[in-house]
Design a protein around this motif. Sequence first.
Motif, PDB file in Angstrom:
ATOM      1  N   ASP A 148     -87.252 -22.961 -64.859  1.00  0.00           N
ATOM      2  CA  ASP A 148     -85.904 -22.911 -64.292  1.00  0.00           C
ATOM      3  C   ASP A 148     -85.892 -23.248 -62.801  1.00  0.00           C
ATOM      4  OD1 ASP A 148     -87.045 -20.652 -63.242  1.00  0.00           O
ATOM      5  OD2 ASP A 148     -85.651 -19.229 -64.172  1.00  0.00           O
ATOM      6  N   GLY A 149     -87.011 -23.762 -62.276  1.00  0.00           N
ATOM      7  CA  GLY A 149     -87.037 -24.288 -60.922  1.00  0.00           C
ATOM      8  C   GLY A 149     -87.471 -23.338 -59.826  1.00  0.00           C
ATOM      9  N   ARG A 150     -87.767 -22.095 -60.149  1.00  0.00           N
ATOM     10  CA  ARG A 150     -88.240 -21.158 -59.119  1.00  0.00           C
ATOM     11  C   ARG A 150     -89.692 -21.466 -58.764  1.00  0.00           C
ATOM     12  NH1 ARG A 150     -87.039 -15.513 -61.839  1.00  0.00           N
ATOM     13  NH2 ARG A 150     -87.157 -16.818 -63.738  1.00  0.00           N
ATOM     14  N   THR A 151     -90.092 -21.115 -57.548  1.00  0.00           N
ATOM     15  CA  THR A 151     -91.477 -21.290 -57.129  1.00  0.00           C
ATOM     16  C   THR A 151     -92.044 -19.970 -56.639  1.00  0.00           C
ATOM     17  OG1 THR A 151     -90.832 -21.932 -54.876  1.00  0.00           O
ATOM     18  CG2 THR A 151     -91.149 -23.705 -56.492  1.00  0.00           C
ATOM     19  N   PHE A 152     -93.324 -19.776 -56.903  1.00  0.00           N
ATOM     20  CA  PHE A 152     -94.059 -18.582 -56.490  1.00  0.00           C
ATOM     21  C   PHE A 152     -95.388 -19.056 -55.896  1.00  0.00           C
ATOM     22  CE2 PHE A 152     -91.242 -17.459 -59.894  1.00  0.00           C
ATOM     23  CZ  PHE A 152     -90.746 -16.189 -59.562  1.00  0.00           C
ATOM     24  N   THR A 153     -95.732 -18.563 -54.724  1.00  0.00           N
ATOM     25  CA  THR A 153     -96.940 -19.002 -54.038  1.00  0.00           C
ATOM     26  C   THR A 153     -97.857 -17.814 -53.796  1.00  0.00           C
ATOM     27  OG1 THR A 153     -95.780 -20.817 -52.944  1.00  0.00           O
ATOM     28  CG2 THR A 153     -97.856 -20.112 -51.966  1.00  0.00           C
TER      29      THR A 153
END
Length: 394
Positions: free
Chosen positions: A146-151
Amino acid sequence: MLHAIVAGGGIGGLATALALANNGHRVTVLERQDVFTEVGAGIQIAPNGFHALNLLGVGAAVRERAVLVDELRLLDALTGERLVVMPVGERYRARFGEPYAVVHRRDLHGPLLRACQNIADVDLVKGAAVREFTQDADRVTVTTTDGRTFTGDLLVGADGIRSTVRAQLLDDGPLRPCGHTIYRTLVPMERVPQRLRRNAVTLWAGPGWHIVHYPVAGGEQLNLAAVLDDGATEAVAGRPTAHETVLSRFPDLDPTPGELLRLGEDWREWVLCDRDPVDVWTRDRVTLMGDAAHPMLQYAAQGACQALEDAVVLGDVLANAPAGDVTDRLAKYEESRRERAGRVQLLAREMGTELYHPAGEQARARDAMLRPLTEDDLHDKVSWLHATPVGAGA
């Protein structure tokens, strides 16, 4: 403190999160479903699994709903003859330090989930299916569908046998269907005649098929599975199947397994799959664990136990690790686990063909090999697997 991203909120993913958090790290768990839960039915936990659960701090909670069985029984499905019985009672528990138990999947997943929910440094994110990841020398970034990013500092692919992380990391193609179809159901124990109830894992071996059953959910249900060597090649997972279809595929049963099979309702069908052991499942700051790293057939009853061992070892090797050491520490984790997990993968295949499904002369040779084995002989044969303590050197 490292920030680890864990893809998958099943048993392996939550065990990994707990192990890392217990060693002082922050963890974000990305679960593709909209709820943290476990589907499926029964799991067997040998002492090596309980050793890992104890180190994770949830062993006692799992035991509360587990059924501590007395025997592992192998019988002839055509004649009812007892082929071999391995006691796993008092002497077994004294030798291996823990019991042999069976649980419903949710009774293993639940304590892990509650433990993670009680740790401030574990962030449980629902509805976050991993699409892809990128990494550089310092960080890993995960993008969800769904386009979220986690780093974070590292990524652990704990997303199961159909791992998205593995597909990108190793690009090693589709799963290997083993040609066996399994039908599973749960039967309320009140529907099971008293004479058919037994505090044991019982497997009825036939030519090219077998049936296995044991109590779960604190003894409230009977976990029942029937496996057929039918050459299936389509990777089916959890397809509803008619009661009559299941019965039609297992003719010529001894009366006892036949009666148990007729009790089943709400059957679901899977085609069993695995992969060959691999030498590499870690690249820089990304690694795999559990079924994503070493998917195995059910026949050694070690899938969950090996994932729990992975989690504990990963937590151990990352203890006190600075961000600059992540690559070397993950390589150490892989090296610590690769040989043992690969050996179990191959054992599971061997058990399915040589122990549970032989026919004719091969079956007679199996029976002749098993009958003379004593209790001590049987315990010796499983000692490398059931007694091995987990830790960085496992």
